[in-house]
Write an enzyme that holds these catalytic residues in place. Sequence first.
Site, PDB file in Angstrom:
ATOM      1  N   PHE A 133       9.539  14.455  -3.622  1.00  0.00           N
ATOM      2  CA  PHE A 133       9.598  13.155  -4.286  1.00  0.00           C
ATOM      3  C   PHE A 133       8.202  12.562  -4.320  1.00  0.00           C
ATOM      4  O   PHE A 133       7.574  12.384  -3.275  1.00  0.00           O
ATOM      5  CB  PHE A 133      10.555  12.188  -3.570  1.00  0.00           C
ATOM      6  CG  PHE A 133      10.662  10.871  -4.290  1.00  0.00           C
ATOM      7  CD1 PHE A 133      11.465  10.745  -5.411  1.00  0.00           C
ATOM      8  CD2 PHE A 133       9.932   9.767  -3.875  1.00  0.00           C
ATOM      9  CE1 PHE A 133      11.540   9.538  -6.104  1.00  0.00           C
ATOM     10  CE2 PHE A 133      10.010   8.561  -4.555  1.00  0.00           C
ATOM     11  CZ  PHE A 133      10.813   8.444  -5.671  1.00  0.00           C
ATOM     12  N   ASP A 218       0.610  13.952  -0.294  1.00  0.00           N
ATOM     13  CA  ASP A 218       1.328  12.706  -0.537  1.00  0.00           C
ATOM     14  C   ASP A 218       1.852  12.218   0.808  1.00  0.00           C
ATOM     15  O   ASP A 218       2.855  12.711   1.314  1.00  0.00           O
ATOM     16  CB  ASP A 218       2.468  12.936  -1.532  1.00  0.00           C
ATOM     17  CG  ASP A 218       3.274  11.660  -1.789  1.00  0.00           C
ATOM     18  OD1 ASP A 218       3.161  10.698  -0.997  1.00  0.00           O
ATOM     19  OD2 ASP A 218       4.035  11.641  -2.780  1.00  0.00           O
ATOM     20  N   LYS A 247       3.659   3.057   1.510  1.00  0.00           N
ATOM     21  CA  LYS A 247       4.743   2.336   2.194  1.00  0.00           C
ATOM     22  C   LYS A 247       4.328   1.502   3.415  1.00  0.00           C
ATOM     23  O   LYS A 247       4.361   0.292   3.370  1.00  0.00           O
ATOM     24  CB  LYS A 247       5.848   3.327   2.586  1.00  0.00           C
ATOM     25  CG  LYS A 247       6.609   3.841   1.369  1.00  0.00           C
ATOM     26  CD  LYS A 247       7.862   4.574   1.757  1.00  0.00           C
ATOM     27  CE  LYS A 247       8.776   4.832   0.564  1.00  0.00           C
ATOM     28  NZ  LYS A 247       8.435   5.994  -0.244  1.00  0.00           N
TER      29      LYS A 247
HETATM   30  C1  LIG Z   1       8.318   6.257  -1.663  1.00  0.00           C
HETATM   31  C2  LIG Z   1       7.506   7.440  -2.050  1.00  0.00           C
HETATM   32  C3  LIG Z   1       6.799   7.471  -3.255  1.00  0.00           C
HETATM   33  C4  LIG Z   1       6.896   6.366  -4.287  1.00  0.00           C
HETATM   34  O1  LIG Z   1       6.470   5.146  -3.796  1.00  0.00           O
HETATM   35  P1  LIG Z   1       6.862   3.783  -4.585  1.00  0.00           P
HETATM   36  O2  LIG Z   1       6.095   2.714  -3.856  1.00  0.00           O
HETATM   37  O3  LIG Z   1       8.335   3.632  -4.499  1.00  0.00           O
HETATM   38  O4  LIG Z   1       6.399   3.952  -5.982  1.00  0.00           O
HETATM   39  C5  LIG Z   1       6.018   8.588  -3.513  1.00  0.00           C
HETATM   40  N1  LIG Z   1       5.929   9.602  -2.642  1.00  0.00           N
HETATM   41  C6  LIG Z   1       6.585   9.605  -1.466  1.00  0.00           C
HETATM   42  C7  LIG Z   1       6.418  10.747  -0.519  1.00  0.00           C
HETATM   43  C8  LIG Z   1       7.411   8.534  -1.140  1.00  0.00           C
HETATM   44  O5  LIG Z   1       8.099   8.535   0.008  1.00  0.00           O
END
Ligand SMILES: *Cc1c(COP(=O)(O)O)cnc(C)c1O
Length: 393
Positions: A133, A218, A247
Amino acid sequence: MSLYDRFEAAFMPNYGVPPVALARGEGCEVWDVDGNRYLDMIGGIAVSSLGHAHPALVEAVSRQVATIAHTSNLFLHEPEVLLAERLLGLLGGQGRVFLANSGTEANECAFKLALKYGKTTGRTYFVAAENAFHGRTMGALSLTGKPSIRDQFGPFPVDVRFVPYGDADALKNAVTDECAAVFLEPTQGEAGVVPPPDGYFRAAREICTAAGALLVADEIQSAIGRTGHWFAHQHEGVLPDILTLAKGLGGGMPIGACVGFGPAGTIFAKGDHGSTFGGNPVSAAAALAVLGTIENDGLLEHVRTVGAELADGIAAVDHPLLGGVRGRGLWRAIVLTSARSAQVQAAAQRAGFLVNALQPDAVRLAPPLTITSEQVATFVAALPAILDEASRD
Ligand SMILES: *Cc1c(COP(=O)(O)O)cnc(C)c1O
């Protein structure tokens, strides 16, 4: 009409209607609009690093909003400079930062860096992992290895090839000298808090270096102390070319960051990228308060200790619905033996705990980094009854 009905009538149906309407929070506890109290075991999806209404965050945000709340990128301000320097310091000192407002925007920046790198070096495709994701905007979505949220919005501007997560041989075969970048989570978050086999991230580093592809980590969910280190990639002692964060960084204020190391830090030329709100003073001040508190209060060590107590406590529960626990630090999935995570979430809520039914057979825990041993023990003690109730429903 209830708040839930009004939510449903006023908002697009993409979220469904959430099960609890929260009114306020303090520390690791939150209260709903009817006055019910919960222990927050999900922290706004690994966001509320310091819990709720933490004095350091309140002070930093209040002071900054009363001083100057916004400058745009036409003007610079000290909090953003301090924050970029602080992040680079935590990462070994070498690199360049771009500040955004969210996770997907941090990845969009990485995506554009990789695109530009590919165009200037004749590299035509990206590699990402199945079930990964990376976010909801078009670049990040094109890297997201979940057909149910991706496919209906394609085709995408770049050829992205998906490999099974954790399989270094498959990665090696997929990454040729025509690959521009490999995007990986050091542990997959939304897929179910799934760590790779030991050495996978190190292998990814070697494969990318050998092929000349950029390694993009990421760490939007895994960074800022969540695993007991500032950054999850530090567990394996390897440095990516590009790192994305969001986050937990702002402790609840919206902020994202993309960090480029070495040559990847200077791929963009003037005018190549930008954001009106990115790195705004209030969010930057919040992030500085989060980083300062994690350091001053020794929260990395604390996360390792209470994270182990949480995992050991869950593992010691003997219940037919409990299959195990995985993850690191205060980032865990309770693995179920059948697809009853929705029932577990609902039973936990009735027992006064907010958890997240992440996958049909996995319940995510990502509480504030400030959660105490006593609070963790309360949850562990309540778990057998929660699992009993979830088995009956
Ligand atoms: C939450 C998340 C995203 C997206 O972040 P948003 O602030 O919701 O756009 C991307 N990559 C990872 C690994 C995530 O956990």
